[in-house]
Scaffold this motif. Sequence first.
Motif, mmCIF file in Angstrom:
data_model
loop_
_atom_site.group_PDB
_atom_site.id
_atom_site.type_symbol
_atom_site.label_atom_id
_atom_site.label_comp_id
_atom_site.label_asym_id
_atom_site.label_seq_id
_atom_site.Cartn_x
_atom_site.Cartn_y
_atom_site.Cartn_z
ATOM 1 N N LYS A 220 0.811 -1.215 0.000
ATOM 2 C CA LYS A 220 0.000 0.000 0.000
ATOM 3 C C LYS A 220 0.845 1.266 0.000
ATOM 4 O O LYS A 220 0.380 2.320 -0.445
ATOM 5 C CB LYS A 220 -0.953 -0.009 1.208
ATOM 6 C CG LYS A 220 -1.964 -1.139 1.169
ATOM 7 C CD LYS A 220 -2.832 -1.189 2.411
ATOM 8 C CE LYS A 220 -3.789 -2.367 2.337
ATOM 9 N NZ LYS A 220 -4.644 -2.491 3.550
ATOM 10 N N SER A 221 2.061 1.162 0.480
ATOM 11 C CA SER A 221 2.924 2.341 0.520
ATOM 12 C C SER A 221 3.326 2.813 -0.871
ATOM 13 O O SER A 221 3.811 3.941 -1.029
ATOM 14 C CB SER A 221 4.171 2.055 1.356
ATOM 15 O OG SER A 221 5.004 1.085 0.717
ATOM 16 N N GLN A 222 3.139 1.963 -1.883
ATOM 17 C CA GLN A 222 3.494 2.334 -3.246
ATOM 18 C C GLN A 222 2.411 3.160 -3.931
ATOM 19 O O GLN A 222 2.614 3.672 -5.028
ATOM 20 C CB GLN A 222 3.768 1.071 -4.071
ATOM 21 C CG GLN A 222 4.926 0.233 -3.557
ATOM 22 C CD GLN A 222 6.234 1.007 -3.561
ATOM 23 O OE1 GLN A 222 6.581 1.660 -4.550
ATOM 24 N NE2 GLN A 222 6.949 0.953 -2.446
ATOM 25 N N ILE A 223 1.235 3.282 -3.311
ATOM 26 C CA ILE A 223 0.106 4.004 -3.907
ATOM 27 C C ILE A 223 0.066 5.418 -3.348
ATOM 28 O O ILE A 223 0.021 5.615 -2.133
ATOM 29 C CB ILE A 223 -1.218 3.276 -3.625
ATOM 30 C CG1 ILE A 223 -1.144 1.830 -4.146
ATOM 31 C CG2 ILE A 223 -2.388 4.017 -4.260
ATOM 32 C CD1 ILE A 223 -2.334 0.980 -3.786
ATOM 33 N N THR A 224 0.072 6.411 -4.221
ATOM 34 C CA THR A 224 0.086 7.803 -3.783
ATOM 35 C C THR A 224 -1.336 8.292 -3.513
ATOM 36 O O THR A 224 -2.301 7.772 -4.091
ATOM 37 C CB THR A 224 0.727 8.700 -4.852
ATOM 38 O OG1 THR A 224 -0.109 8.697 -6.024
ATOM 39 C CG2 THR A 224 2.117 8.203 -5.215
ATOM 40 N N PRO A 225 -1.476 9.292 -2.651
ATOM 41 C CA PRO A 225 -2.804 9.866 -2.410
ATOM 42 C C PRO A 225 -3.439 10.392 -3.689
ATOM 43 O O PRO A 225 -4.653 10.251 -3.891
ATOM 44 C CB PRO A 225 -2.525 10.996 -1.413
ATOM 45 C CG PRO A 225 -1.227 10.650 -0.782
ATOM 46 C CD PRO A 225 -0.439 9.924 -1.814
#
Length: 410
Positions: A220-225
């Motif tokens: 999930k850390s690879q997905i930007t806001p």
Amino acid sequence: MGLPIFAIGTVAAMLWAALHIQGTTRFVPEACANVASFLPAHVVGQDLAISQLVDAVCEHLASDSDGSSSSSSSSSRAQAPRKPLIISVHGPPGVGKTFTHTLLARALYNKDPAAAVDCPGEQCKGAKVLYGLNYLEGDRAGQLGQVRSAVLDHLRSAPNPLLVVEEYDKLDCDSRGLLRQLVRHPELANSSMSRAIVLLESNLGFLELEAMLTAAGGDKSQITPEAAESRLREVVLSAWRRPPACEALEDTLAFGAAVDFFLPFFPLTRPEITALMEMELRSRYGSRLEAAGGFLRPEPAALTWLVDRVDFAGGSYPIEGAKQVSTVCVKHVSRLVRKAQEELKAARSRGAAAHGHGQAHGQGHKDKGSGQQQHLHLQHHVGSVVVAAEYVLSVAPSGRELQLLPVEED
């Protein structure tokens, strides 16, 4: 001359009310700090959504305290008065959306959110949740009018309201019109909504979020806001343009523009389900054992065994989110804990009786230790029965069930 006792009691009651009851319709001064600590500590697997929610809420609250909305504000601010903070929350069922808005209410309206167990309720009167706006065909207009009155009355009576609309993507045309009017023209509520927070919750977009997570390899850390918000905004606007169209395109676009944040609640992964399972064991069942004088220690193999009972439907994500965490524990852990509680209760009763008997027949045997030492000893051994303060949850030799066994003294 001092105040009479009854007067002192009255003053104390008034002070208690000022500190607690008024806070149920007004955000407490500690609201930002509460939100920043309370939500991340309790919501698992939704770091992206929670971090944005914390920042959005704290910034919204700060704009009143830093003078940005005062009469000395710039002319541009005066021409564009503050609007409610409007957040659209998306994700599959069981991933923490409802849990999050409950925690948010507790953090906004209470100095100690952990102690605010009656929320929504007496301790969070400023919060109102609408669980979908569906009506019986025979009295649709009348029911819509009642809902409209209830919402407006709440917004006028609560100085700092939190309004939650669940499943807002399923609103019919009339209900959507009411929501659009409220979002775009809050002044029509005939009250100041500058500090209001509106959460619009929906399952819409969960397939798109699952696809994004899978494409990121489950990280999930690879997905930007920005990527998540762009996808969710597109999904929402497309859904609202499907027949029957209730509004002109410009109205749909204006509604989308009124939403400040689109927050993604992603499907939960197996490690996150494992973390939730451990939290469930310690908070629910561990606390029960502690109240009886025991301590619960789950072995890693037992956690894995429980997580294996959650239905992942052959995929990477549980089909019901975290819902099955509690039901799996009820099926396989609750009976074991009740039995352990009964054992500890019986041991305390026998220990107390033995201790009292020893006192009645003299306490002069110093070589056997004091009465207090005898009592502590009896918490572990009562006759031939061994009762330990620590219980270990492990997989039974058969592999088909769990066992909860006391740790015996050497």
